[in-house]
Write a protein that holds these residues in place. Structure first.
Motif, PDB file in Angstrom:
ATOM      1  N   LEU A  26     -82.393 -17.492 -42.979  1.00 47.48           N
ATOM      2  CA  LEU A  26     -81.624 -17.290 -44.446  1.00 47.48           C
ATOM      3  C   LEU A  26     -82.905 -17.270 -45.474  1.00 47.48           C
ATOM      4  O   LEU A  26     -82.668 -16.453 -46.603  1.00 47.48           O
ATOM      5  N   LEU A  27     -83.933 -17.876 -45.030  1.00 44.81           N
ATOM      6  CA  LEU A  27     -85.048 -17.964 -46.191  1.00 44.81           C
ATOM      7  C   LEU A  27     -85.712 -16.558 -46.374  1.00 44.81           C
ATOM      8  O   LEU A  27     -85.977 -16.294 -47.674  1.00 44.81           O
ATOM      9  N   ASN A  28     -85.618 -15.667 -45.621  1.00 50.99           N
ATOM     10  CA  ASN A  28     -86.209 -14.498 -45.621  1.00 50.99           C
ATOM     11  C   ASN A  28     -85.247 -13.192 -45.691  1.00 50.99           C
ATOM     12  O   ASN A  28     -85.610 -12.172 -45.438  1.00 50.99           O
ATOM     13  N   LYS A  29     -83.996 -13.688 -46.121  1.00 49.74           N
ATOM     14  CA  LYS A  29     -82.999 -12.500 -46.237  1.00 49.74           C
ATOM     15  C   LYS A  29     -82.485 -12.285 -47.457  1.00 49.74           C
ATOM     16  O   LYS A  29     -82.420 -13.272 -48.530  1.00 49.74           O
ATOM     17  N   VAL A  30     -82.522 -11.000 -47.705  1.00 47.89           N
ATOM     18  CA  VAL A  30     -82.236 -10.496 -49.451  1.00 47.89           C
ATOM     19  C   VAL A  30     -80.683 -10.890 -49.434  1.00 47.89           C
ATOM     20  O   VAL A  30     -79.767 -10.528 -48.594  1.00 47.89           O
ATOM     21  N   PRO A  31     -80.225 -11.613 -50.386  1.00 49.21           N
ATOM     22  CA  PRO A  31     -78.830 -11.901 -50.453  1.00 49.21           C
ATOM     23  C   PRO A  31     -78.028 -10.902 -51.232  1.00 49.21           C
ATOM     24  O   PRO A  31     -76.770 -10.780 -50.989  1.00 49.21           O
ATOM     25  N   PHE A  32     -78.673 -10.105 -52.246  1.00 48.00           N
ATOM     26  CA  PHE A  32     -77.898  -9.095 -52.806  1.00 48.00           C
ATOM     27  C   PHE A  32     -78.909  -8.196 -53.541  1.00 48.00           C
ATOM     28  O   PHE A  32     -80.144  -8.466 -53.457  1.00 48.00           O
ATOM     29  N   ASP A  33     -78.370  -6.789 -53.758  1.00 49.28           N
ATOM     30  CA  ASP A  33     -79.346  -5.898 -54.349  1.00 49.28           C
ATOM     31  C   ASP A  33     -80.074  -6.540 -55.767  1.00 49.28           C
ATOM     32  O   ASP A  33     -79.481  -7.003 -56.404  1.00 49.28           O
ATOM     33  N   TRP A  36     -84.774 -11.270 -54.983  1.00 46.41           N
ATOM     34  CA  TRP A  36     -85.736 -11.827 -53.984  1.00 46.41           C
ATOM     35  C   TRP A  36     -85.003 -12.642 -52.784  1.00 46.41           C
ATOM     36  O   TRP A  36     -83.957 -13.070 -53.347  1.00 46.41           O
ATOM     37  N   THR A  37     -85.631 -12.790 -51.886  1.00 48.26           N
ATOM     38  CA  THR A  37     -85.383 -13.744 -50.889  1.00 48.26           C
ATOM     39  C   THR A  37     -85.627 -15.079 -51.558  1.00 48.26           C
ATOM     40  O   THR A  37     -86.306 -15.306 -52.451  1.00 48.26           O
ATOM     41  N   ALA A  38     -85.116 -16.123 -50.691  1.00 53.72           N
ATOM     42  CA  ALA A  38     -85.362 -17.504 -51.160  1.00 53.72           C
ATOM     43  C   ALA A  38     -86.804 -17.751 -51.132  1.00 53.72           C
ATOM     44  O   ALA A  38     -87.432 -18.658 -51.767  1.00 53.72           O
ATOM     45  N   GLY A  39     -87.462 -17.327 -49.980  1.00 55.60           N
ATOM     46  CA  GLY A  39     -88.863 -17.443 -49.727  1.00 55.60           C
ATOM     47  C   GLY A  39     -89.677 -16.777 -50.812  1.00 55.60           C
ATOM     48  O   GLY A  39     -90.849 -17.352 -51.140  1.00 55.60           O
ATOM     49  N   GLN A  40     -89.355 -15.509 -51.206  1.00 56.31           N
ATOM     50  CA  GLN A  40     -90.021 -14.927 -52.217  1.00 56.31           C
ATOM     51  C   GLN A  40     -90.014 -15.960 -53.617  1.00 56.31           C
ATOM     52  O   GLN A  40     -91.129 -16.084 -54.294  1.00 56.31           O
ATOM     53  N   HIS A 154     -85.155 -21.347 -61.645  1.00 59.74           N
ATOM     54  CA  HIS A 154     -85.313 -21.079 -60.260  1.00 59.74           C
ATOM     55  C   HIS A 154     -84.322 -21.687 -59.441  1.00 59.74           C
ATOM     56  O   HIS A 154     -84.041 -21.118 -58.492  1.00 59.74           O
ATOM     57  N   ILE A 155     -84.240 -22.948 -59.661  1.00 58.93           N
ATOM     58  CA  ILE A 155     -83.270 -23.828 -58.692  1.00 58.93           C
ATOM     59  C   ILE A 155     -81.835 -23.272 -58.662  1.00 58.93           C
ATOM     60  O   ILE A 155     -81.139 -23.151 -58.198  1.00 58.93           O
ATOM     61  N   TYR A 156     -81.629 -23.038 -60.196  1.00 56.28           N
ATOM     62  CA  TYR A 156     -80.302 -22.364 -60.575  1.00 56.28           C
ATOM     63  C   TYR A 156     -80.036 -21.031 -59.478  1.00 56.28           C
ATOM     64  O   TYR A 156     -79.096 -20.843 -59.034  1.00 56.28           O
ATOM     65  N   GLN A 157     -81.238 -20.153 -59.449  1.00 56.11           N
ATOM     66  CA  GLN A 157     -81.040 -19.074 -59.084  1.00 56.11           C
ATOM     67  C   GLN A 157     -81.202 -19.173 -57.231  1.00 56.11           C
ATOM     68  O   GLN A 157     -80.553 -18.561 -56.589  1.00 56.11           O
ATOM     69  N   ASN A 160     -77.739 -19.990 -56.338  1.00 57.92           N
ATOM     70  CA  ASN A 160     -76.905 -18.805 -56.411  1.00 57.92           C
ATOM     71  C   ASN A 160     -77.222 -17.865 -55.017  1.00 57.92           C
ATOM     72  O   ASN A 160     -76.348 -17.242 -54.272  1.00 57.92           O
ATOM     73  N   ILE A 161     -78.564 -17.748 -54.649  1.00 55.54           N
ATOM     74  CA  ILE A 161     -79.030 -17.062 -53.452  1.00 55.54           C
ATOM     75  C   ILE A 161     -78.269 -17.691 -52.162  1.00 55.54           C
ATOM     76  O   ILE A 161     -77.881 -17.184 -51.198  1.00 55.54           O
ATOM     77  N   TYR A 162     -78.292 -19.178 -52.211  1.00 54.90           N
ATOM     78  CA  TYR A 162     -77.878 -19.864 -50.948  1.00 54.90           C
ATOM     79  C   TYR A 162     -76.283 -19.356 -51.061  1.00 54.90           C
ATOM     80  O   TYR A 162     -75.518 -19.124 -49.708  1.00 54.90           O
TER      81      TYR A 162
END
Length: 168
Positions: A26-33, A36-40, A154-157, A160-162
């Protein structure tokens, strides 16, 4: 100064806790167009917060303004989630697979460094190593608050990614 130390520690610990929800896939998966990934996102914060830690611990000069003059402006800017900012190139994360334990370790070291700096340095001094676009030279206090509010954004973001990945 106890307040800023606690706020920095709580915010940076919240980042570590939020990041711990992501496994390696999940860390390296792009969540939406366009995201960034969570890792990025975590790497961006490693680069940014480590840079600010260097600035806080770096050369300084006497301050000719209230030490907290820009704190509310920084807060207003970074906690306005309706505005999108572009990352400066020097803290733009690479497109690669990130290691969760490496990111967590780096974030923990930065958290401890910020806490130590905030507890041991005169936060009223102005950092002279870096002139921040739009803000100019920050006091150490303003720089710590920059780390806090930038991280909170970025915690907020990250949440959202999660949530986006968790719902797929």
């Amino acid at each position: 100064m106890e307040k800023v130390i606690n706020e920095a520690n709580e915010t940076l610990l919240a980042l570590e806790n939020e990041l711990s929800k992501f496994d390696a896939s999940l860390l390296n998966k792009v969540p939406f167009d366009g995201s960034w990934t969570a890792g990025q996102l975590a790497e961006h914060l490693v680069l940014s917060n480590a840079g600010f830690l260097e600035v806080i611990n770096g050369p300084f000069m006497e301050t000719d303004k209230p030490a907290d003059l820009l704190v509310e402006t920084i807060k207003k800017d970074f906690l306005n989630f309706n505005v999108k900012y572009n990352s400066p190139e020097e803290i733009y994360p690479e497109h690669k697979a990130y290691n969760p334990s490496e990111l967590s370790g780096n974030l923990k070291l930065i958290r401890m460094g910020i806490s130590e700096a905030a507890g041991n340095l005169d936060l009223t001094k102005t950092c002279s190593a870096y002139k921040l676009p739009g803000y100019g030279f920050l006091t150490r206090l303003e720089a710590v608050y920059f780390v806090i509010y930038h991280t909170q954004r970025h915690i907020y973001q990250l949440k959202n990614i999660y949530n986006s990945l968790d719902s797929n």
